[in-house]
Write a protein that holds these residues in place. Structure first.
Motif, short mmCIF file in Angstrom:
data_model
loop_
_atom_site.label_atom_id
_atom_site.label_comp_id
_atom_site.label_asym_id
_atom_site.label_seq_id
_atom_site.Cartn_x
_atom_site.Cartn_y
_atom_site.Cartn_z
N ILE A 35 24.28 -71.10 35.57
CA ILE A 35 25.05 -71.68 36.68
C ILE A 35 26.37 -72.25 36.16
O ILE A 35 27.43 -72.04 36.76
N ARG A 36 26.32 -72.95 35.04
CA ARG A 36 27.53 -73.52 34.44
C ARG A 36 28.52 -72.41 34.08
O ARG A 36 29.73 -72.54 34.30
N TRP B 262 20.73 -67.47 25.52
CA TRP B 262 21.21 -68.72 26.09
C TRP B 262 21.97 -68.54 27.40
O TRP B 262 22.12 -69.49 28.16
N HIS B 263 22.46 -67.33 27.65
CA HIS B 263 23.26 -67.11 28.85
C HIS B 263 22.60 -66.13 29.81
O HIS B 263 23.26 -65.60 30.71
N VAL B 264 21.33 -65.86 29.64
CA VAL B 264 20.50 -65.05 30.53
C VAL B 264 21.10 -63.67 30.81
O VAL B 264 21.50 -63.37 31.92
N HIS C 65 17.44 -56.32 26.09
CA HIS C 65 16.26 -56.44 25.23
C HIS C 65 16.26 -57.72 24.38
O HIS C 65 15.23 -58.11 23.86
N LEU C 66 17.39 -58.38 24.24
CA LEU C 66 17.44 -59.60 23.43
C LEU C 66 17.02 -60.85 24.22
O LEU C 66 16.83 -61.92 23.63
N PHE C 67 16.88 -60.73 25.54
CA PHE C 67 16.47 -61.88 26.34
C PHE C 67 15.01 -61.77 26.73
O PHE C 67 14.57 -60.75 27.28
N LYS C 68 14.27 -62.84 26.47
CA LYS C 68 12.87 -62.93 26.88
C LYS C 68 12.58 -64.39 27.17
O LYS C 68 12.95 -65.27 26.39
N TRP C 69 11.94 -64.65 28.30
CA TRP C 69 11.60 -66.03 28.63
C TRP C 69 10.58 -66.55 27.64
O TRP C 69 9.59 -65.86 27.34
N PRO C 70 10.79 -67.74 27.10
CA PRO C 70 9.80 -68.31 26.17
C PRO C 70 8.47 -68.56 26.87
O PRO C 70 8.43 -68.92 28.05
N LYS D 61 13.11 -72.60 31.76
CA LYS D 61 13.74 -72.03 32.96
C LYS D 61 14.84 -72.94 33.48
O LYS D 61 15.92 -72.48 33.84
N GLU D 62 14.57 -74.24 33.51
CA GLU D 62 15.58 -75.19 33.98
C GLU D 62 16.78 -75.21 33.04
O GLU D 62 17.93 -75.16 33.48
#
Length: 139
Positions: A83-84, A56-58, A62-67, A75-76
């Motif tokens: 950004i927040r 959720w926070h990019v 290894h735990l982050f992968k774009w769906p 992406k948005e």
């Protein structure tokens, strides 16, 4: 499915809270008057801790992968979270708070650290460090 995703009292957050409490630290939870509603607030030390999920926070781990489904939507959504987070970090710093981000990969997955190591690193940071910092999984 999205309704089932927790934004507070996550397993990682509870582990950090219990560990720091055992070491004698007292804190406030999710203060609405602070930017980003930090997970843990230590007024005595002017410190806040966020326990961030890598997806959720990019976080680049290894735990982050774009769906793969609905890529534009994700992406948005996920980039707006990033950004927040940056804006909230800047606001907290300007208000005189120091910020520690503990990433999910430090607590689970193939790069996780020893929980006691994470807790003691956070405790030392709260007491002695004056800079914003992050704790992430092993490289």
């Amino acid at each position: 499915m999205m309704a089932g995703i927790k934004n507070k009292d996550t397993k990682g957050e509870l582990l950090i809270r219990r560990g720091l409490y055992k070491l004698g630290f007292r804190y406030q939870l999710h203060r609405k008057d602070l930017p980003g509603r930090p997970d843990l607030v230590f007024p005595k030390f002017n410190s806040v801790i966020f326990v961030n999920g890598c997806f959720w926070h990019v976080h680049n781990c290894h735990l982050f992968k774009w769906p793969s489904s609905r890529p534009e939507f994700w992406k948005e959504k996920i980039n707006s979270n990033k950004i927040r987070d940056e804006v909230n970090l800047e606001k907290l710093t300007k208000l005189g708070w120091k910020v520690l981000v503990i990433w999910e990969c430090a607590l689970k997955g193939k790069t996780r650290r020893n929980l006691d190591e994470v807790i003691h690193t956070a405790a030392n940071w709260i007491q002695y460090d004056s800079q914003n910092a992050e704790i992430e999984g092993k490289k």
